[in-house]
Enzyme design. Structure first.
Site, PDB file in Angstrom:
ATOM      1  N   CYS A  60       0.840  -1.198   0.000  1.00 21.48           N
ATOM      2  CA  CYS A  60       0.000   0.000   0.000  1.00 21.48           C
ATOM      3  C   CYS A  60       0.880   1.255   0.000  1.00 21.48           C
ATOM      4  O   CYS A  60       1.977   1.252   0.519  1.00 21.48           O
ATOM      5  CB  CYS A  60      -0.887   0.021   1.247  1.00 21.48           C
ATOM      6  SG  CYS A  60      -2.001  -1.365   1.320  1.00 21.48           S
ATOM      7  N   ASN A 106      -1.696   1.417   5.976  1.00 24.93           N
ATOM      8  CA  ASN A 106      -0.808   0.395   5.423  1.00 24.93           C
ATOM      9  C   ASN A 106      -0.465  -0.527   6.591  1.00 24.93           C
ATOM     10  O   ASN A 106       0.027  -0.069   7.614  1.00 24.93           O
ATOM     11  CB  ASN A 106       0.463   1.036   4.852  1.00 24.93           C
ATOM     12  CG  ASN A 106       1.370   0.021   4.182  1.00 24.93           C
ATOM     13  OD1 ASN A 106       0.967  -1.140   3.999  1.00 24.93           O
ATOM     14  ND2 ASN A 106       2.555   0.436   3.806  1.00 24.93           N
ATOM     15  N   GLY A 107      -0.760  -1.812   6.468  1.00 27.48           N
ATOM     16  CA  GLY A 107      -0.468  -2.757   7.555  1.00 27.48           C
ATOM     17  C   GLY A 107      -1.630  -3.723   7.717  1.00 27.48           C
ATOM     18  O   GLY A 107      -2.475  -3.854   6.836  1.00 27.48           O
ATOM     19  N   GLU A 130      19.538 -16.107  -9.047  1.00 28.57           N
ATOM     20  CA  GLU A 130      19.051 -14.740  -9.300  1.00 28.57           C
ATOM     21  C   GLU A 130      18.602 -14.594 -10.755  1.00 28.57           C
ATOM     22  O   GLU A 130      17.581 -13.990 -11.044  1.00 28.57           O
ATOM     23  CB  GLU A 130      20.144 -13.730  -8.951  1.00 28.57           C
ATOM     24  CG  GLU A 130      19.879 -12.292  -9.368  1.00 28.57           C
ATOM     25  CD  GLU A 130      18.602 -11.673  -8.781  1.00 28.57           C
ATOM     26  OE1 GLU A 130      17.984 -12.304  -7.905  1.00 28.57           O
ATOM     27  OE2 GLU A 130      18.218 -10.593  -9.253  1.00 28.57           O
ATOM     28  N   LYS A 170      14.827 -13.470 -11.928  1.00 29.69           N
ATOM     29  CA  LYS A 170      14.557 -12.360 -12.866  1.00 29.69           C
ATOM     30  C   LYS A 170      13.610 -12.815 -13.966  1.00 29.69           C
ATOM     31  O   LYS A 170      12.631 -12.163 -14.274  1.00 29.69           O
ATOM     32  CB  LYS A 170      15.873 -11.846 -13.467  1.00 29.69           C
ATOM     33  CG  LYS A 170      16.726 -11.066 -12.520  1.00 29.69           C
ATOM     34  CD  LYS A 170      16.214  -9.679 -12.209  1.00 29.69           C
ATOM     35  CE  LYS A 170      15.434  -9.449 -10.983  1.00 29.69           C
ATOM     36  NZ  LYS A 170      15.710  -9.814  -9.677  1.00 29.69           N
ATOM     37  N   LYS A 208       6.826  -4.156  -4.719  1.00 29.12           N
ATOM     38  CA  LYS A 208       8.235  -3.771  -4.617  1.00 29.12           C
ATOM     39  C   LYS A 208       8.764  -4.019  -3.217  1.00 29.12           C
ATOM     40  O   LYS A 208       9.910  -4.348  -3.034  1.00 29.12           O
ATOM     41  CB  LYS A 208       8.404  -2.287  -4.962  1.00 29.12           C
ATOM     42  CG  LYS A 208       9.855  -1.807  -4.955  1.00 29.12           C
ATOM     43  CD  LYS A 208      10.695  -2.583  -5.943  1.00 29.12           C
ATOM     44  CE  LYS A 208      12.165  -2.229  -5.862  1.00 29.12           C
ATOM     45  NZ  LYS A 208      13.018  -3.138  -6.662  1.00 29.12           N
ATOM     46  N   ARG A 253       4.994   0.542  -6.169  1.00 26.90           N
ATOM     47  CA  ARG A 253       4.910  -0.339  -4.994  1.00 26.90           C
ATOM     48  C   ARG A 253       3.945  -1.497  -5.212  1.00 26.90           C
ATOM     49  O   ARG A 253       3.880  -2.421  -4.424  1.00 26.90           O
ATOM     50  CB  ARG A 253       4.474   0.458  -3.765  1.00 26.90           C
ATOM     51  CG  ARG A 253       5.459   1.526  -3.322  1.00 26.90           C
ATOM     52  CD  ARG A 253       4.820   2.518  -2.374  1.00 26.90           C
ATOM     53  NE  ARG A 253       4.425   1.917  -1.139  1.00 26.90           N
ATOM     54  CZ  ARG A 253       5.186   1.877  -0.028  1.00 26.90           C
ATOM     55  NH1 ARG A 253       6.403   2.389  -0.068  1.00 26.90           N
ATOM     56  NH2 ARG A 253       4.768   1.322   1.083  1.00 26.90           N
ATOM     57  N   TRP A 291      -2.819  -2.452  -1.832  1.00 27.55           N
ATOM     58  CA  TRP A 291      -2.405  -3.792  -2.272  1.00 27.55           C
ATOM     59  C   TRP A 291      -3.191  -4.735  -1.378  1.00 27.55           C
ATOM     60  O   TRP A 291      -2.892  -4.849  -0.181  1.00 27.55           O
ATOM     61  CB  TRP A 291      -0.894  -3.951  -2.102  1.00 27.55           C
ATOM     62  CG  TRP A 291      -0.312  -5.137  -2.773  1.00 27.55           C
ATOM     63  CD1 TRP A 291      -0.245  -5.377  -4.133  1.00 27.55           C
ATOM     64  CD2 TRP A 291       0.300  -6.276  -2.155  1.00 27.55           C
ATOM     65  NE1 TRP A 291       0.370  -6.577  -4.376  1.00 27.55           N
ATOM     66  CE2 TRP A 291       0.718  -7.148  -3.193  1.00 27.55           C
ATOM     67  CE3 TRP A 291       0.550  -6.645  -0.863  1.00 27.55           C
ATOM     68  CZ2 TRP A 291       1.355  -8.361  -2.950  1.00 27.55           C
ATOM     69  CZ3 TRP A 291       1.199  -7.845  -0.604  1.00 27.55           C
ATOM     70  CH2 TRP A 291       1.578  -8.689  -1.634  1.00 27.55           C
ATOM     71  N   HIS A 296      21.196 -35.003  -9.726  1.00 30.08           N
ATOM     72  CA  HIS A 296      20.393 -35.536  -8.603  1.00 30.08           C
ATOM     73  C   HIS A 296      18.909 -35.206  -8.769  1.00 30.08           C
ATOM     74  O   HIS A 296      18.183 -35.086  -7.798  1.00 30.08           O
ATOM     75  CB  HIS A 296      20.925 -34.958  -7.287  1.00 30.08           C
ATOM     76  CG  HIS A 296      22.354 -35.293  -7.043  1.00 30.08           C
ATOM     77  ND1 HIS A 296      22.784 -36.506  -6.552  1.00 30.08           N
ATOM     78  CD2 HIS A 296      23.482 -34.592  -7.302  1.00 30.08           C
ATOM     79  CE1 HIS A 296      24.100 -36.532  -6.489  1.00 30.08           C
ATOM     80  NE2 HIS A 296      24.560 -35.383  -6.931  1.00 30.08           N
ATOM     81  N   GLU A 342       9.971 -13.720 -12.585  1.00 34.10           N
ATOM     82  CA  GLU A 342       9.131 -12.677 -11.959  1.00 34.10           C
ATOM     83  C   GLU A 342       8.662 -11.632 -12.969  1.00 34.10           C
ATOM     84  O   GLU A 342       7.649 -10.990 -12.731  1.00 34.10           O
ATOM     85  CB  GLU A 342       9.841 -12.018 -10.781  1.00 34.10           C
ATOM     86  CG  GLU A 342      10.991 -11.113 -11.102  1.00 34.10           C
ATOM     87  CD  GLU A 342      11.509 -10.421  -9.830  1.00 34.10           C
ATOM     88  OE1 GLU A 342      10.723 -10.042  -8.957  1.00 34.10           O
ATOM     89  OE2 GLU A 342      12.736 -10.278  -9.727  1.00 34.10           O
TER      90      GLU A 342
HETATM   91  C1  AGP Z   1      13.501  -9.283  -6.545  1.00 35.14           C
HETATM   92  O1  AGP Z   1      13.542  -8.899  -7.902  1.00 35.14           O
HETATM   93  C2  AGP Z   1      12.126  -9.125  -5.942  1.00 35.14           C
HETATM   94  N1  AGP Z   1      11.613  -7.812  -6.120  1.00 35.14           N
HETATM   95  C3  AGP Z   1      12.078  -9.595  -4.489  1.00 35.14           C
HETATM   96  O2  AGP Z   1      12.565 -10.914  -4.436  1.00 35.14           O
HETATM   97  C4  AGP Z   1      12.888  -8.739  -3.493  1.00 35.14           C
HETATM   98  O3  AGP Z   1      14.268  -8.922  -3.710  1.00 35.14           O
HETATM   99  C5  AGP Z   1      12.543  -9.210  -2.066  1.00 35.14           C
HETATM  100  O4  AGP Z   1      11.165  -8.985  -1.843  1.00 35.14           O
HETATM  101  C6  AGP Z   1      13.362  -8.499  -0.980  1.00 35.14           C
HETATM  102  O5  AGP Z   1      13.080  -7.117  -1.000  1.00 35.14           O
HETATM  103  P1  AGP Z   1      14.081  -6.129  -0.190  1.00 35.14           P
HETATM  104  O6  AGP Z   1      15.427  -6.274  -0.815  1.00 35.14           O
HETATM  105  O7  AGP Z   1      13.485  -4.785  -0.373  1.00 35.14           O
HETATM  106  O8  AGP Z   1      14.080  -6.590   1.244  1.00 35.14           O
END
Ligand code: AGP
Length: 617
Positions: free
Chosen positions: A2, A103-104, A489, A493, A612, A27, A77, A512, A496
């Site tokens: 949010c 927010n929360g 990683e 990428k 985000k 966000r 959100w 394995h 996501e």
């Molecule tokens: C990565 O591309 C994602 N956006 C997600 O995995 C992110 O890295 C994770 O939520 C951690 O966020 P932060 O680094 O703000 O703690």
């Protein structure tokens, strides 16, 4: 997550609020709304599911007052209740005079809602937030304002960052923070702003301060009071100057924030290194002065806590710290660590890594570590964010605002910050030899140039490969040693932002299990760097994949003729010392994911279902 915006001042409030909400779109959200007071102190509210354009249209459809001077806005959100107009914030009390954005999560909202309904309050939404505004209304019946706010919040269990607009108190906004995502206050000319993060304030002010947990603020046009919301004891706040420009938070001519942020990694790394390492390779981190020197020289273990991409940066860090400091390094998903009654103590340095500094799992994990007397550090990208305010020491990456949900420049600058920390601890602990330490420091200083050269070369070569591979449904990413986290990683990428299934695996583990998946429809991306100690092993992994008709994309060093023969397609990167290679080998994987997602027409900066910063469990 949010997004919250509040404003009181001379400018037309509606425009300021909508501009702020647009800056918070990154966000992640599914509905939005605003509430304002006009100069006759009438309260006007509009809220719509979907994108902010729906809200803008609804405001223009109705007779919306032009001359409003105070208001609140929200991007939601959904956590409780579907994304509908009714469930969007702000929420109003029965009398329609108090509006709240939040927010929360309100944990005891069921029992509060039942109690309030018994008192005759009519609820319009399925949200937990709505109980807050009815609680405020109930308490305001027998408490003065704003004392009623504290009385109401005493009945609430949960986390919240909230901003309140009250028609009966038309010259004040009230903000409260308890565990929810951050609240930042901006001081403008004849105006005050409050928002979830600083992006919403850029273009209006650079002078800000953050609310800490348990604080309440009463804002008026040119003044404010911060206090402990329970004791009403006044608090002083330190004003910060945010260097970010509004342009930094804009796309700068790129098609997407993600591409802009990939291409600015060289500058982001330069900024992160600046003033922290000299030309000789000697580090000097004043940030560490917050931790007892004797502890820094003698602690037994590093425990790294993070989520997502930050976790993968931490996994690279495990290799770096163990190689340089020769001490044990553990790494854990923050979401696992916090519930496990972890075995950490006063001899551990716990390192939290987070771009946003608001990831609740990482925030709570660091609190857990502190409760067990561990010293805590944070590597973070957002000045004043919650995690930075709870860690004993903070090493900020200086990547600038990272707007794209998929983390890119945050990752490479996190690895650079890990290098700085490793070299500084090495200097204090006198391991390894001074000459080796300085040589590594000088190598680190070259990384921004290597990154820039690599990105410029890759821009031309990645697109054709993306064209060829955008139609597959599954990918496997393989790496060994310090490039195993890069396989993880790279897979993250791709999945996501393109929604293609992708798994990262240590190459040695392929036999394995995953090898059962390999066929002509299952491409495998392999990090196969010739100067790596694992090169021969990786080449045999590639042969195992090829023997099962799996198409192989090799990430190879320049002029690796053997590697080029073994793979179906390859992307070249400069030859680089293995310990430093992750900051380079991730670049083609970022661009490959980006270009495939572009071809598939995905919402690259705001991929479906993702946010985000994950500020709720
Ligand atoms: C990565 O591309 C994602 N956006 C997600 O995995 C992110 O890295 C994770 O939520 C951690 O966020 P932060 O680094 O703000 O703690």
């Amino acid at each position: 997550m949010c997004g919250i915006v509040g404003y009181i001042g001379e400018k037309p409030a509606t425009a300021v609020l909508l501009d702020g909400l647009q800056k918070l779109e990154y966000r992640g959200y599914d509905s939005s709304g605003i509430a304002v007071l006009d100069h006759s102190h009438h309260l006007h509210i509009s809220k719509r599911s979907g994108k902010i354009q729906n809200l803008v249209k609804s405001i223009h459809q109705f007779h919306w007052p032009q001359s409003c001077y105070i208001g609140i806005g929200h991007t939601r959100w959904a956590t409780h209740g579907q994304p509908t107009d009714e469930n969007a914030h702000p929420h109003l009390d029965c009398s329609g005079t108090i509006a709240v954005v939040h927010n929360g999560i309100i944990e005891n909202y069921h029992e509060l809602k039942q109690h309030l309904q018994k008192q005759g309050h009519i609820f319009k939404s399925q949200t937990d937030t709505e109980v807050l505004v009815h609680l405020l209304e109930a308490e305001a019946r027998h408490n003065a304002w704003p004392q009623a706010v504290g009385e109401a919040l005493k009945k609430v269990r949960g986390t919240y960052s909230l901003v309140i607009l009250n028609q009966k108190d038309p010259h004040h906004l009230i903000g409260v923070r308890k565990g929810g995502g951050g609240l930042v206050i901006g001081m403008g000319k004849q105006a005050m702003f409050i928002a979830s993060d600083v992006s919403a304030l850029l273009g209006h002010t650079h002078q800000v301060f953050y609310l800490d947990d348990g604080e309440m603020i009463i804002l008026e046009k040119q003044a404010y009071q911060v206090m402990d919301w329970e004791t009403q004891k006044l608090r002083l706040k330190q004003l910060l100057t945010i260097e970010w420009t509004p342009q930094q938070a804009e796309k700068g001519g790129y098609a997407h924030f993600m591409l802009k942020e990939i291409m600015e990694q060289s500058k982001a790394m330069e900024d992160t290194l600046r003033g922290r390492i000299d030309a000789a390779g000697n580090t000097q981190l004043v940030e560490l002065s917050k931790i007892n020197l004797k502890f820094l020289k003698t602690f037994h273990r590093i425990v790294i806590l993070a989520c997502g991409t930050s976790y993968y940066a931490g996994l690279v860090g495990k290799f770096i710290f163990e190689d340089i400091l020769k001490i044990p390094v553990e790494i854990d998903y923050a979401s696992e660590f916090r519930y496990r009654d972890p075995v950490v103590d006063a001899h551990d340095l716990v390192l939290a890594i987070s771009q946003s500094g608001e990831t609740v799992d990482t925030l709570v994990a660091i609190r857990e570590a502190k409760s067990k007397k561990s010293k805590t550090m944070a590597i973070c990208n957002v000045l004043g964010s919650s995690i930075t305010r709870e860690a004993d020491a903070v090493l900020l990456t200086r990547a600038g605002p990272e707007i794209g949900v998929a983390s890119t420049k945050a990752f490479t600058t996190q690895v650079a910050a890990i290098w700085l920390l490793a070299l500084e601890l090495a200097r204090l602990r006198r391991t390894p030899t001074v000459s080796r330490r300085l040589q590594m420091g000088r190598h680190l200083l070259k990384m921004p140039i290597y990154i820039e050269q690599t990105l410029q070369a890759l821009r031309k070569t990645i697109k054709p490969l993306a064209q060829r591979f955008s139609r597959y449904d599954h990918f496997l990413y393989l790496g060994r040693g310090i490039n195993y986290p890069i396989a993880l990683e790279g897979a993250l990428k791709l999945k996501e932002i393109s929604y293609i299934h992708a798994e990262g695996y240590p190459a040695g583990e392929m036999k394995h299990g995953p090898i059962a998946l390999i066929d002509s429809q299952f491409p495998v991306v392999v990090l196969a760097l010739k100067s790596s100690r694992y090169y021969e092993k990786i080449i045999s992994n590639i042969e195992q994949v090829r023997a099962r008709s799996g198409p192989v994309i090799g990430i190879l060093e320049k002029n690796d003729s053997l590697g080029q023969q073994k793979v179906n397609f390859f992307i070249e990167i400069p030859t680089i010392e293995e310990s430093f290679s992750p900051m380079i080998s991730i670049l083609p994987l970022q661009l490959l994911a980006y270009e495939i997602a572009v071809i598939l027409g995905r919402e690259i900066d705001q991929p479906r279902n993702l946010a985000k910063s994950v500020t709720v469990e």
